[in-house]
Design a protein around this motif. Structure first.
Motif, PDB file in Angstrom:
ATOM      1  N   CYS A  33       0.820  -1.209   0.000  1.00  0.00           N
ATOM      2  CA  CYS A  33       0.000   0.000   0.000  1.00  0.00           C
ATOM      3  C   CYS A  33       0.855   1.261   0.000  1.00  0.00           C
ATOM      4  N   CYS A  34       2.185   1.088   0.105  1.00  0.00           N
ATOM      5  CA  CYS A  34       3.063   2.249   0.252  1.00  0.00           C
ATOM      6  C   CYS A  34       3.604   2.705  -1.099  1.00  0.00           C
ATOM      7  N   GLU A  35       4.775   2.223  -1.489  1.00  0.00           N
ATOM      8  CA  GLU A  35       5.404   2.641  -2.735  1.00  0.00           C
ATOM      9  C   GLU A  35       5.421   1.514  -3.742  1.00  0.00           C
ATOM     10  N   GLU A  36       5.310   1.865  -4.996  1.00  0.00           N
ATOM     11  CA  GLU A  36       5.403   0.873  -6.053  1.00  0.00           C
ATOM     12  C   GLU A  36       6.871   0.573  -6.324  1.00  0.00           C
ATOM     13  N   LEU A  37       7.213  -0.704  -6.338  1.00  0.00           N
ATOM     14  CA  LEU A  37       8.590  -1.111  -6.565  1.00  0.00           C
ATOM     15  C   LEU A  37       8.945  -1.048  -8.040  1.00  0.00           C
ATOM     16  N   ASN A  38      10.174  -0.629  -8.315  1.00  0.00           N
ATOM     17  CA  ASN A  38      10.692  -0.614  -9.678  1.00  0.00           C
ATOM     18  C   ASN A  38      12.114  -1.161  -9.617  1.00  0.00           C
ATOM     19  N   VAL A  39      12.214  -2.478  -9.521  1.00  0.00           N
ATOM     20  CA  VAL A  39      13.465  -3.134  -9.170  1.00  0.00           C
ATOM     21  C   VAL A  39      14.417  -3.202 -10.359  1.00  0.00           C
ATOM     22  N   ASP A  40      15.681  -2.841 -10.101  1.00  0.00           N
ATOM     23  CA  ASP A  40      16.723  -2.886 -11.120  1.00  0.00           C
ATOM     24  C   ASP A  40      17.696  -4.012 -10.801  1.00  0.00           C
ATOM     25  N   LEU A  41      17.316  -5.234 -11.158  1.00  0.00           N
ATOM     26  CA  LEU A  41      18.158  -6.404 -10.966  1.00  0.00           C
ATOM     27  C   LEU A  41      17.988  -7.352 -12.152  1.00  0.00           C
ATOM     28  N   PRO A  42      19.019  -8.130 -12.488  1.00  0.00           N
ATOM     29  CA  PRO A  42      18.936  -9.046 -13.641  1.00  0.00           C
ATOM     30  C   PRO A  42      18.227 -10.348 -13.273  1.00  0.00           C
ATOM     31  N   PHE A  43      16.906 -10.310 -13.211  1.00  0.00           N
ATOM     32  CA  PHE A  43      16.132 -11.476 -12.800  1.00  0.00           C
ATOM     33  C   PHE A  43      16.249 -12.624 -13.814  1.00  0.00           C
ATOM     34  N   GLY A  44      16.132 -13.845 -13.288  1.00  0.00           N
ATOM     35  CA  GLY A  44      16.112 -15.041 -14.118  1.00  0.00           C
ATOM     36  C   GLY A  44      15.082 -16.016 -13.587  1.00  0.00           C
ATOM     37  N   ASP A  45      15.169 -17.257 -14.000  1.00  0.00           N
ATOM     38  CA  ASP A  45      14.249 -18.280 -13.490  1.00  0.00           C
ATOM     39  C   ASP A  45      14.432 -18.461 -11.982  1.00  0.00           C
ATOM     40  N   VAL A  46      15.681 -18.499 -11.556  1.00  0.00           N
ATOM     41  CA  VAL A  46      16.015 -18.671 -10.142  1.00  0.00           C
ATOM     42  C   VAL A  46      16.793 -17.450  -9.688  1.00  0.00           C
ATOM     43  N   ASN A  47      16.361 -16.842  -8.578  1.00  0.00           N
ATOM     44  CA  ASN A  47      16.975 -15.607  -8.085  1.00  0.00           C
ATOM     45  C   ASN A  47      17.393 -15.803  -6.631  1.00  0.00           C
ATOM     46  N   VAL A  48      18.595 -15.320  -6.299  1.00  0.00           N
ATOM     47  CA  VAL A  48      19.160 -15.578  -4.981  1.00  0.00           C
ATOM     48  C   VAL A  48      19.794 -14.313  -4.415  1.00  0.00           C
ATOM     49  N   VAL A  49      19.433 -13.992  -3.177  1.00  0.00           N
ATOM     50  CA  VAL A  49      20.133 -12.966  -2.403  1.00  0.00           C
ATOM     51  C   VAL A  49      21.107 -13.693  -1.488  1.00  0.00           C
ATOM     52  N   ALA A  50      22.384 -13.264  -1.497  1.00  0.00           N
ATOM     53  CA  ALA A  50      23.415 -13.991  -0.762  1.00  0.00           C
ATOM     54  C   ALA A  50      24.283 -13.062   0.070  1.00  0.00           C
ATOM     55  N   VAL A  51      24.600 -13.510   1.283  1.00  0.00           N
ATOM     56  CA  VAL A  51      25.619 -12.859   2.107  1.00  0.00           C
ATOM     57  C   VAL A  51      26.616 -13.934   2.537  1.00  0.00           C
ATOM     58  N   THR A  52      27.855 -13.535   2.741  1.00  0.00           N
ATOM     59  CA  THR A  52      28.875 -14.492   3.160  1.00  0.00           C
ATOM     60  C   THR A  52      29.934 -13.805   3.996  1.00  0.00           C
ATOM     61  N   ASP A  53      30.560 -14.556   4.895  1.00  0.00           N
ATOM     62  CA  ASP A  53      31.693 -14.077   5.685  1.00  0.00           C
ATOM     63  C   ASP A  53      31.396 -12.745   6.374  1.00  0.00           C
ATOM     64  N   VAL A  54      30.216 -12.637   6.941  1.00  0.00           N
ATOM     65  CA  VAL A  54      29.828 -11.396   7.624  1.00  0.00           C
ATOM     66  C   VAL A  54      30.581 -11.247   8.948  1.00  0.00           C
ATOM     67  N   HIS A  55      30.967 -12.354   9.561  1.00  0.00           N
ATOM     68  CA  HIS A  55      31.796 -12.326  10.775  1.00  0.00           C
ATOM     69  C   HIS A  55      31.227 -11.373  11.834  1.00  0.00           C
ATOM     70  N   SER A  56      29.953 -11.449  12.036  1.00  0.00           N
ATOM     71  CA  SER A  56      29.223 -10.708  13.070  1.00  0.00           C
ATOM     72  C   SER A  56      29.173  -9.197  12.858  1.00  0.00           C
ATOM     73  N   TRP A  57      29.531  -8.711  11.672  1.00  0.00           N
ATOM     74  CA  TRP A  57      29.405  -7.280  11.375  1.00  0.00           C
ATOM     75  C   TRP A  57      27.957  -6.945  11.000  1.00  0.00           C
ATOM     76  N   ILE A  58      27.025  -7.455  11.753  1.00  0.00           N
ATOM     77  CA  ILE A  58      25.618  -7.304  11.397  1.00  0.00           C
ATOM     78  C   ILE A  58      25.078  -5.921  11.742  1.00  0.00           C
TER      79      ILE A  58
END
Length: 596
Positions: free
Chosen positions: A35-60
């Protein structure tokens, strides 16, 4: 804690509770977002999409005022980003997954080897897949804590991967060998491998990848499960030779056209490598500097793409094959721009950000310890005035550990300092970030002749050692492999010390050239204690501020008089820098060696 499900006897395990309770809450959250803002996402989408983080070492908590202060996003912001991206994928009927590729401890004050304060914060992240990292496996108490019933691993259920990390006593995996993710339009066979770690706790055994991919469970997963593509979380470099080993085994069983996406890590940089026409490898930085995004096709799409759109003679066109990626700075503005909105924050994300801050405060991480006169860099050579290792070897160790006991020499591996020390106010969290391991210092040998120590130094630190940094190979490192602190004369004898992590490796090398008194005795001193006592003793904030003020007033002072306190502070600062010069100069004398 808006979506944490407490596990009670007789109730569903956490993973099942997340599926039944957390997913509907996400759906309700998405309805409120729409109900807030309409998204206009700029990412190269495909059949399978993944958000990834690694080796954060507690820098959250993000990077705050550190030199990387533009990296202002914390895990609450990452959660908000994922929730809004999930909303867009639901609206556009896409599959989206969220993964974490290991090494979540050892970095800031939020983490200890028994990460009691950190784990409840990580359990707020709705990861679909979590992989094991090497830092989780160094100590048995950490392993016991995260694998206990109702603990971190059970929280993520079948989504916690440890394809080749097993309990030493039973041979059973710590987590799960593999898992099939089932989305709207695809099923993804997922693994989680770790490089061949040789110094893990005795409680675990890390199987060699070359052997693991030849075992029945791996072969059966590839031949008996139903899936449209494969995703391999691999805690190893993006170009590691074991990536090729895993890929070759998959190709042998599944053919050349099965899409395979590797999510790699461990080496702390951004990297991307196209492995063949139907596979790619991706690594998303470290310390929450990067939020990674990858997309890849299902087998049907990949096969059709090459059959319909690609000229067989055009290898460059073949390599496109619908594999996409993006490295996003962990910056709130960047994440907003990527989504095409002006406000990133969601209810759950805001709650997590608040909880992270409150946890830091409750642990005393914001307590002021002192003020650094300049920024010290951990990568600078020892002779540079802003070298953090130079400061440690020439000032911290001599004044806080060696003191008047000149027979002491301390060895410390260069990888133990993990972050720079920034000019200005230094709080508890800053010092933990410099050396997060808080290793105990051990006595490893007594009455060792100086000439043996010099030989040991040259053996451990051969000249012109090539090293890799940021994914690039350099001819020689600006720092030795081991930093030695202390002054050595050839015909005198010394006691050798090393931190816990280095004690046995250094002692093993020493044993090849010295058959004298080898011991392994823990002291009551830790590396963190040295840092804290040094900053408290030499870097008073009042002194630093007074010196700065006195210099600024110099141009306008009419009578040239200064208070005794300001003058004394100025003298103290001069003594500090003169001492560093003296230590450096003495290291060049021919008859007297300073090993650093």
């Amino acid at each position: 804690q808006p979506y944490r499900i407490t596990h009670m006897p007789g109730l569903l395990p956490r993973a099942a509770a997340i599926t039944l309770v957390w997913k509907p809450i996400l759906a309700i959250s998405f309805l409120s977002l729409s109900c807030c803002e309409e998204l206009n996402v700029d990412l190269p989408f495909g059949d399978v999409n993944v958000v990834a983080v690694t080796d954060v070492h507690s820098w959250i908590a993000g990077h705050g005022r550190h030199p990387e202060q533009h990296l202002d996003a914390d895990y609450g912001d990452v959660l908000s980003f994922y929730e809004r991206l999930q909303e867009d994928c639901q609206q556009n009927d896409r599959d989206l997954w969220f993964v974490m590729n290991g090494d979540f401890i050892d970095g800031t004050g939020l983490s200890k080897r028994t990460p009691k304060s950190l784990v409840p914060l990580l359990e707020k992240m709705p990861w679909d897949i979590v992989n094991i990292g090497n830092h989780e496996l160094y100590e048995s108490k950490t392993i016991d804590f995260i694998t206990q019933p109702g603990g971190f691993m059970p929280w993520f259920g079948e989504g916690y991967m440890s394809s080749n990390a097993v309990h030493a006593s039973t041979g059973k995996p710590l987590g799960h060998r593999y898992h099939v993710l089932k989305g709207r339009h695809s099923s993804i066979l997922t693994f989680g491998f770790l490089f061949h770690m040789k110094n893990a706790s005795p409680a675990v055994h890390v199987e060699r990848v070359e052997k693991a991919v030849q075992t029945d469970w791996f072969i059966n997963a590839l031949s008996e499960e139903t899936f449209d593509a494969i995703m391999v979380l691999a805690h190893m470099d993006v170009r590691h030779e074991l990536v090729d080993v895993i890929l070759a085994s998959i190709r042998d069983k599944c053919g050349q056209e099965m899409p395979v996406q590797f999510i790699t890590g461990h080496t702390h940089y951004r990297g991307y490598e196209k492995l063949d026409n139907y596979s790619a490898s991706f690594e998303a930085g470290r310390f929450l500097d990067t939020i990674g995004f990858v997309s890849f096709p299902t087998k049907t799409t990949a096969t059709n793409f090459n059959e319909v759109h690609v000229d067989e003679n055009n290898e460059e066109a073949k390599n496109t094959c619908n594999f996409g990626h993006r490295f996003l700075d962990a910056n709130v503005d960047t994440l907003q721009e990527t989504l095409g909105i002006s406000k990133l924050e969601t209810h759950s994300g805001k709650a997590l950000s608040t909880l992270i801050h409150e946890t830091q405060k409750s642990l005393g991480l914001f307590k002021l310890v002192g003020c650094a006169p300049i920024t010290f860099n951990r990568h600078q050579p020892l002779y540079e005035p802003d070298s953090l290792w130079g400061l440690y070897a020439k000032m911290v160790v001599p004044t806080q550990f060696i003191r008047d006991q000149s027979q002491r020499v301390l060895f410390q591996s260069v990888g133990s300092i993990r972050y720079n020390l920034t000019e200005g106010q230094v709080d508890v969290d800053d010092l933990v970030a410099v050396d997060p391991f808080n290793d105990t210092i051990f006595l490893i040998a007594k009455d060792v002749p100086g000439k043996i120590i010099l030989k040991l130094n040259s053996t451990l630190n051969p000249p012109n050692q090539p090293y890799m940094y940021g994914g690039k190979m350099f001819h020689s490192s600006p720092l030795p492999n081991y930093i030695f602190s202390g002054e050595v004369v050839r015909d005198r004898k010394y006691d050798i010390y090393a931190q816990d992590f280095d004690a046995k490796p250094v002692q093993k090398v020493l044993a090849s050239m010295f058959n004298g008194n080898l011991v392994l005795e823990a002291t009551v001193v830790t590396v963190s204690m040295l840092w804290f006592s040094f900053v408290e003793q030499f870097w008073s904030c009042n002194q630093q501020q007074q010196v700065g003020n006195s210099l600024r007033k110099n141009a306008t002072q009419k009578d040239g008089s200064y208070s005794v306190g300001v003058l004394g502070s100025f003298i103290a600062m001069c003594v500090f820098f003169i001492a560093m010069i003296v230590f450096h100069t003495r290291s060049k004398r021919h008859d007297h060696y300073t090993i650093i």
